[in-house]
Design a protein around this motif. Structure first.
Motif, PDB file in Angstrom:
ATOM      1  N   THR A 111       0.509  -1.241  -0.084  1.00 24.56           N
ATOM      2  CA  THR A 111       0.120  -0.028   0.105  1.00 24.56           C
ATOM      3  C   THR A 111       0.253   1.566  -0.276  1.00 24.56           C
ATOM      4  N   LEU A 112       2.046   1.341   1.017  1.00 23.32           N
ATOM      5  CA  LEU A 112       2.852   2.517   0.821  1.00 23.32           C
ATOM      6  C   LEU A 112       3.783   2.718  -0.727  1.00 23.32           C
ATOM      7  N   VAL A 113       3.915   1.254  -1.163  1.00 24.74           N
ATOM      8  CA  VAL A 113       4.645   1.643  -2.584  1.00 24.74           C
ATOM      9  C   VAL A 113       3.769   2.002  -3.511  1.00 24.74           C
ATOM     10  N   LYS A 114       2.173   1.498  -3.140  1.00 27.52           N
ATOM     11  CA  LYS A 114       0.715   1.942  -4.211  1.00 27.52           C
ATOM     12  C   LYS A 114       1.065   3.767  -3.747  1.00 27.52           C
ATOM     13  N   PHE A 115       0.847   3.878  -2.900  1.00 27.31           N
ATOM     14  CA  PHE A 115       0.796   5.890  -2.676  1.00 27.31           C
ATOM     15  C   PHE A 115       2.078   6.220  -3.183  1.00 27.31           C
ATOM     16  N   ALA A 116       2.950   5.911  -2.547  1.00 24.32           N
ATOM     17  CA  ALA A 116       3.762   6.734  -3.387  1.00 24.32           C
ATOM     18  C   ALA A 116       4.170   6.616  -5.092  1.00 24.32           C
ATOM     19  N   GLU A 117       3.300   5.425  -5.611  1.00 22.80           N
ATOM     20  CA  GLU A 117       3.707   5.547  -7.191  1.00 22.80           C
ATOM     21  C   GLU A 117       2.235   6.665  -7.531  1.00 22.80           C
ATOM     22  N   LEU A 118       1.370   6.920  -6.802  1.00 25.14           N
ATOM     23  CA  LEU A 118       0.305   8.053  -7.306  1.00 25.14           C
ATOM     24  C   LEU A 118      -0.472   8.856  -6.416  1.00 25.14           C
ATOM     25  N   ALA A 119       1.063   9.523  -5.620  1.00 25.92           N
ATOM     26  CA  ALA A 119       0.554  10.251  -4.713  1.00 25.92           C
ATOM     27  C   ALA A 119       1.121  11.319  -6.083  1.00 25.92           C
ATOM     28  N   PRO A 120       2.462  11.541  -6.206  1.00 25.72           N
ATOM     29  CA  PRO A 120       2.658  12.593  -7.499  1.00 25.72           C
ATOM     30  C   PRO A 120       1.165  13.148  -8.121  1.00 25.72           C
ATOM     31  N   LEU A 121       0.767  12.196  -8.725  1.00 26.73           N
ATOM     32  CA  LEU A 121      -0.363  12.653  -9.424  1.00 26.73           C
ATOM     33  C   LEU A 121      -1.602  13.055  -8.749  1.00 26.73           C
ATOM     34  N   MET A 122      -1.853  12.826  -7.634  1.00 28.28           N
ATOM     35  CA  MET A 122      -2.854  13.557  -6.899  1.00 28.28           C
ATOM     36  C   MET A 122      -2.163  14.974  -6.149  1.00 28.28           C
ATOM     37  N   VAL A 123      -0.756  15.150  -6.480  1.00 27.63           N
ATOM     38  CA  VAL A 123      -0.266  16.411  -6.007  1.00 27.63           C
ATOM     39  C   VAL A 123      -0.615  17.314  -7.401  1.00 27.63           C
ATOM     40  N   ALA A 124      -0.568  16.327  -8.763  1.00 25.93           N
ATOM     41  CA  ALA A 124      -0.875  17.249  -9.309  1.00 25.93           C
ATOM     42  C   ALA A 124      -2.038  18.119 -10.219  1.00 25.93           C
ATOM     43  N   GLY A 125      -2.831  17.157  -8.847  1.00 25.33           N
ATOM     44  CA  GLY A 125      -4.724  16.826  -9.403  1.00 25.33           C
ATOM     45  C   GLY A 125      -5.125  18.110  -8.516  1.00 25.33           C
ATOM     46  N   GLY A 126      -3.813  18.774  -7.376  1.00 20.99           N
ATOM     47  CA  GLY A 126      -4.378  19.774  -6.944  1.00 20.99           C
ATOM     48  C   GLY A 126      -4.960  19.305  -5.680  1.00 20.99           C
ATOM     49  N   ALA A 127      -4.273  17.729  -4.830  1.00 25.53           N
ATOM     50  CA  ALA A 127      -4.767  17.472  -3.839  1.00 25.53           C
ATOM     51  C   ALA A 127      -4.076  18.121  -2.656  1.00 25.53           C
ATOM     52  N   THR A 128      -3.829  18.921  -1.650  1.00 23.81           N
ATOM     53  CA  THR A 128      -3.439  19.711  -0.030  1.00 23.81           C
ATOM     54  C   THR A 128      -2.497  18.544   0.413  1.00 23.81           C
ATOM     55  N   PRO A 129      -1.833  19.305   1.515  1.00 22.57           N
ATOM     56  CA  PRO A 129      -1.037  18.201   2.122  1.00 22.57           C
ATOM     57  C   PRO A 129      -1.955  17.734   3.256  1.00 22.57           C
ATOM     58  N   ALA A 130      -2.878  18.312   3.380  1.00 23.41           N
ATOM     59  CA  ALA A 130      -3.664  16.848   4.481  1.00 23.41           C
ATOM     60  C   ALA A 130      -4.604  16.680   4.313  1.00 23.41           C
ATOM     61  N   GLN A 131      -5.144  16.562   2.510  1.00 20.97           N
ATOM     62  CA  GLN A 131      -5.733  15.937   2.060  1.00 20.97           C
ATOM     63  C   GLN A 131      -4.782  14.406   1.453  1.00 20.97           C
ATOM     64  N   LEU A 132      -3.526  14.789   0.997  1.00 22.34           N
ATOM     65  CA  LEU A 132      -2.223  13.226   1.252  1.00 22.34           C
ATOM     66  C   LEU A 132      -2.313  12.664   2.676  1.00 22.34           C
ATOM     67  N   ALA A 133      -2.361  13.573   3.256  1.00 20.39           N
ATOM     68  CA  ALA A 133      -2.012  12.659   4.408  1.00 20.39           C
ATOM     69  C   ALA A 133      -2.959  11.452   5.002  1.00 20.39           C
ATOM     70  N   ALA A 134      -5.098  12.008   5.137  1.00 20.32           N
ATOM     71  CA  ALA A 134      -5.264  11.761   5.695  1.00 20.32           C
ATOM     72  C   ALA A 134      -6.068   9.949   4.358  1.00 20.32           C
ATOM     73  N   ALA A 135      -5.609  10.859   2.690  1.00 20.02           N
ATOM     74  CA  ALA A 135      -5.603   9.545   1.450  1.00 20.02           C
ATOM     75  C   ALA A 135      -4.985   8.745   2.058  1.00 20.02           C
ATOM     76  N   LEU A 136      -3.502   8.611   3.070  1.00 18.61           N
ATOM     77  CA  LEU A 136      -2.553   8.019   2.774  1.00 18.61           C
ATOM     78  C   LEU A 136      -3.314   6.951   3.892  1.00 18.61           C
ATOM     79  N   ALA A 137      -3.176   7.771   5.225  1.00 20.85           N
ATOM     80  CA  ALA A 137      -3.931   6.889   6.173  1.00 20.85           C
ATOM     81  C   ALA A 137      -5.016   5.544   5.890  1.00 20.85           C
ATOM     82  N   LEU A 138      -6.386   6.344   5.221  1.00 17.65           N
ATOM     83  CA  LEU A 138      -7.464   5.559   4.114  1.00 17.65           C
ATOM     84  C   LEU A 138      -6.486   4.668   3.450  1.00 17.65           C
ATOM     85  N   SER A 139      -5.277   4.434   2.512  1.00 19.46           N
ATOM     86  CA  SER A 139      -5.370   3.782   1.783  1.00 19.46           C
ATOM     87  C   SER A 139      -4.190   2.737   3.176  1.00 19.46           C
TER      88      SER A 139
END
Lengths: 254, 328
Positions: A111-139
C-alpha cells in the motif's frame, strides 16, 4: 505479553517471506508496480470519481481491497497447492492467525508503494498536504477489514477442498456493492442492503468526499466504517475458528 | 516413558458422490480401523503397508495436522489432540519429498521462514538454520532457489525443516520416494544417525522393503487400516521361515515353456522378469525342501530347456510382508 510477542513473530515471518519473494520474482514485482496505473486507467475510463485525486485514491483503495481479499484467500489455496500450508499449520498458532498476520507486512509495504507511485498524480490534481495525509491513512487502514473476509473465504475454501477460488467472483461483486465502480444510489434495493453491511462502502464514500472536497458526515461514515469492520472481523474470527476445526478433521488444508 | 503410544486410533473420511443433478451418494472410507502400537525412544520404527492401507492418514494424525475420529495417541506422554501445541514442540515432520516449500525462495530463506513461524528468531534462528543445513549436507546449496533443487536435495531440505525445532520425535512419510540410489542412501544414513547418534525417535513410512530392512529397528505392517504385525525385521522374517524359495533363472525365451512345466506340478509359482532373464520362484515348506528340490531338478531335466541358474533363497522382509498382508 508472550502471546503478543509470538504473534509479532508471525508478522516478522511475513516480512521475511514477502521481501524474499519480491527479491526473487522480478516479474511479479514489475506487475505489482504497473497495476495501480492500469487500474487508474480503468477507473478513469469507467468515469468513476470526478477528478485525478479521486481516480488515484480509488485506484489505491480498489487494488488494496482486491489484494487483501485475494492475497489471504487465494494465498491459502496457493500455499495448499505448494504443500506449504501443512507445515505452516504446525506453528503454535491458529491457521487463520498465521494467514492474516504473515500477510500484514505485505499489505502495508504494497500500500505504501502504491501510494508513493500515485501521490505525484494526486499532487498534480491539486491535493493539499492534509488531503494527502488523510488519503495515506485511508489507504493504509481502509481495505484492511476485508482481510477478515478473506480469512473467512480462505477457511471455507479449505473446508470445501475447492481449488476454484470463489474470490474470483466475490471481489468484483464486492467492489460493485461497495460503490467503487458505480454510486451506491444507482444500485438495486437488494444490493443497497448488502452495501450497508460492507465496510468498503463507507471507505469509498470517504475517499470520494476526500478527493472532491465535498461535504460529508465524516463522523457517521467513520463510525459506520469502524462498526462494520469490527463486526466482520469478530464474525470472521469466530466463524473461522469453528471452520478450522472442521478443516483439521477433514484434512482440507493438506 | 515410550516415545509414541497409539491406542485404538480410528479415522474415516466421508465424501459425497454426485448422482444426477439433485441427488448425491455418501461415500465413507475407513482409513484407520483401530490402530494400536508404540515406539520406543531412539528407535526407528518403520510403517509398511500396501497403497491405501492408511499409512499417510496415520502419520498425518501423529503429526497433528489431521484430527482422529476416536482413539488416543501420545507423543512423549502428551495427547496429540488435547495438547497439540506441546506435541508440536516435540515433533519434526516431513510429509512429502517434493512439496512443502516456496519455489522462488532459497533453501535458507525457506528454512528461516518456517523457523520464524515455529518461534525462533534473531541469532538463534540464524545459528539453527546453519546447523540443520550442515547436518543434512546442504550448506553449499543453501542459497539456491528451491525450484532448482534436485529431488534428493528437496528431501534433505525437508528433513532440515523437520529438525529446526530440535525435535525428539521425527515423523517422515516416505522420505526416499523417487530418489536415485545415491540420494536415497544418503537420506537413509542421515535417518539412522539421527536416531542412533542424535537419540531421536523416528517414525518412517515406506514401500521400500530394502530400506525398511536396513534402516528400521522394528517394522509395523499396516493393512486395511489395522496393524497386522509389529516386530523386528528378523522376527517378521521368522514368521514365514517355514517356507524357503527355490529360484530358477531362465532366459526370457524359455520362460513360458518352463512356467508351463512347473505349473503343472506346483500350484503357487511366480515369475519376475529382470532384463533378458526371468526369475521363477517356487515356495516350498522347509520340511519338504529336499524332496521338492530333487523333483524340480527332474522336471527341469525332462523339459530339456536351458537354465541360467538355480538357487535356494531365504525368506526376505518382502516375503513376510506379502504373507502377512495377503493373509488378511
Amino acid at each position: 505479553m508472550i502471546a503478543v510477542v509470538s504473534r509479532l513473530a508471525l508478522v516478522k515471518a511475513g516480512m521475511h517471506l514477502w521481501l524474499s519473494m519480491y527479491k526473487h520474482n522480478k516479474a511479479a514485482l514489475a506487475a505489482f508496480l504497473a497495476r495501480p496505473y492500469l487500474v487508474l486507467l480503468f477507473v478513469s475510463a469507467l468515469g468513476a470519481g470526478q477528478n485525478l485525486v479521486a481516480w488515484a485514491l480509488l485506484s489505491i483503495l480498489i487494488t488494496s481491497a482486491v489484494d487483501s481479499l485475494w492475497d489471504i484467500a487465494g494465498g491459502a489455496i496457493t500455499q495448499r497447492l505448494l504443500g506449504v500450508l501443512t507445515y505452516a499449520s504446525l506453528a503454535p498458532h491458529r491457521m487463520a492467525e498465521i494467514l492474516l498476520l504473515t500477510y500484514l507486512p505485505r499489505y502495508f509495504i504494497e500500500t505504501l508503494v502504491k501510494f508513493a507511485e500515485l501521490a505525484p498524480l494526486m499532487v498534480a490534481g491539486g491535493a493539499t498536504p492534509a488531503q494527502l495525509a488523510a488519503a495515506l491513512a485511508l489507504s493504509l487502514l481502509g481495505a484492511l477489514p476485508l482481510a477478515s473476509l478473506g480469512m473467512l473465504v480462505a477457511s471455507l475454501t479449505l473446508l470445501a477442498r475447492e481449488d476454484a477460488p470463489w474470490i474470483d467472483w466475490t471481489i468484483p461483486l464486492l467492489l460493485v456493492a461497495s460503490g467503487a465502480i458505480y454510486p451506491v444510489a444507482a444500485l438495486p434495493q437488494l444490493v443497497k442492503a448488502v452495501s450497508a453491511a460492507l465496510p468498503t462502502t463507507y471507505l469509498f464514500s470517504m475517499a470520494e468526499a476526500l478527493a472532491t472536497n465535498s461535504s460529508a458526515d465524516w463522523q457517521l461514515l467513520l463510525t459506520a466504517f469502524l462498526a462494520t469492520a469490527s463486526a466482520w472481523l469478530t464474525a470472521s474470527l469466530l466463524a473461522s475458528e469453528r471452520i478450522e476445526s472442521s478443516v483439521f478433521r477433514r484434512g482440507g488444508h493438506l | 516413558m515410550l516415545a509414541v503410544q497409539v491406542l485404538d486410533l480410528r479415522k474415516r473420511y466421508v465424501s459425497f458422490r454426485r448422482r444426477g443433478l439433485f441427488s448425491r451418494e455418501k461415500v465413507v472410507v475407513e482409513a484407520l480401523k483401530g490402530v494400536t502400537f508404540d515406539a520406543r525412544k531412539a528407535e526407528v520404527l518403520g510403517i509398511l503397508g500396501p497403497n491405501g492401507a492408511g499409512k499417510s492418514t496415520l502419520v498425518k494424525i501423529l503429526a497433528t495436522v489431521l484430527l482422529p475420529d476416536s482413539g488416543t495417541a501420545r507423543i512423549l506422554g502428551h495427547d496429540i489432540v488435547e495438547e497439540r501445541r506441546e506435541v508440536r514442540r516435540l515433533i519434526g515432520v516431513m510429509l512429502s519429498v517434493e512439496r512443502g516449500f516456496f519455489l522462488k525462495l532459497t533453501g535458507r530463506e525457506n528454512l528461516k521462514y518456517f523457523g520464524m513461524l515455529y518461534g525462533l528468531s534473531g541469532s538463534a534462528l540464524e545459528k539453527r538454520v546453519q546447523e540443520v543445513l550442515r547436518e543434512v549436507g546442504l550448506l553449499k546449496n543453501a542459497d539456491k532457489p528451491f525450484e532448482e533443487y534436485s529431488l534428493g536435495m528437496k528431501a534433505r531440505l525437508g528433513i532440515a525443516r523437520a529438525l529446526l525445532n530440535d525435535p525428539e520425535v521425527l515423523i517422515l512419510d516416505e522420505p526416499t520416494l523417487g530418489l536415485d540410489p545415491v540420494s536415497a542412501r544418503r537420506v537413509r544414513a542421515l535417518i539412522r544417525s539421527l536416531a542412533k547418534e542424535g537419540g531421536k525417535t523416528v517414525l518412517i513410512t515406506t514401500h521400500n522393503m530394502f530400506e525398511a530392512e536396513i534402516v528400521c529397528d522394528r517394522v509395523a505392517i499396516l493393512s486395511d487400516g489395522r496393524i497386522a504385525a509389529i516386530d523386528t525385521v528378523e522376527d517378521l522374517k521368522r514368521k514365514v521361515a517355514d517356507t524357503v524359495f527355490l529360484e530358477v533363472r531362465v532366459s526370457c525365451e524359455h520362460e513360458s515353456s518352463i512356467l508351463q512345466a512347473l505349473r503343472s506340478v506346483y500350484s503357487s509359482v511366480t515369475c519376475r522378469r529382470e532384463g533378458p532373464a526371468s526369475r521363477i520362484l517356487i515356495p516350498v515348506k522347509v520340511n519338504e525342501y529336499e524332496h521338492t528340490l530333487s523333483e524340480l531338478l527332474e522336471t527341469l531335466r525332462r523339459s530339456k530347456l536351458k537354465l541360467r541358474g538355480i538357487a535356494v533363497r531365504e525368506p526376505t522382509l518382502e516375503d513376510a510382508f506379502v504373507k502377512i498382508v495377503g493373509e488378511r
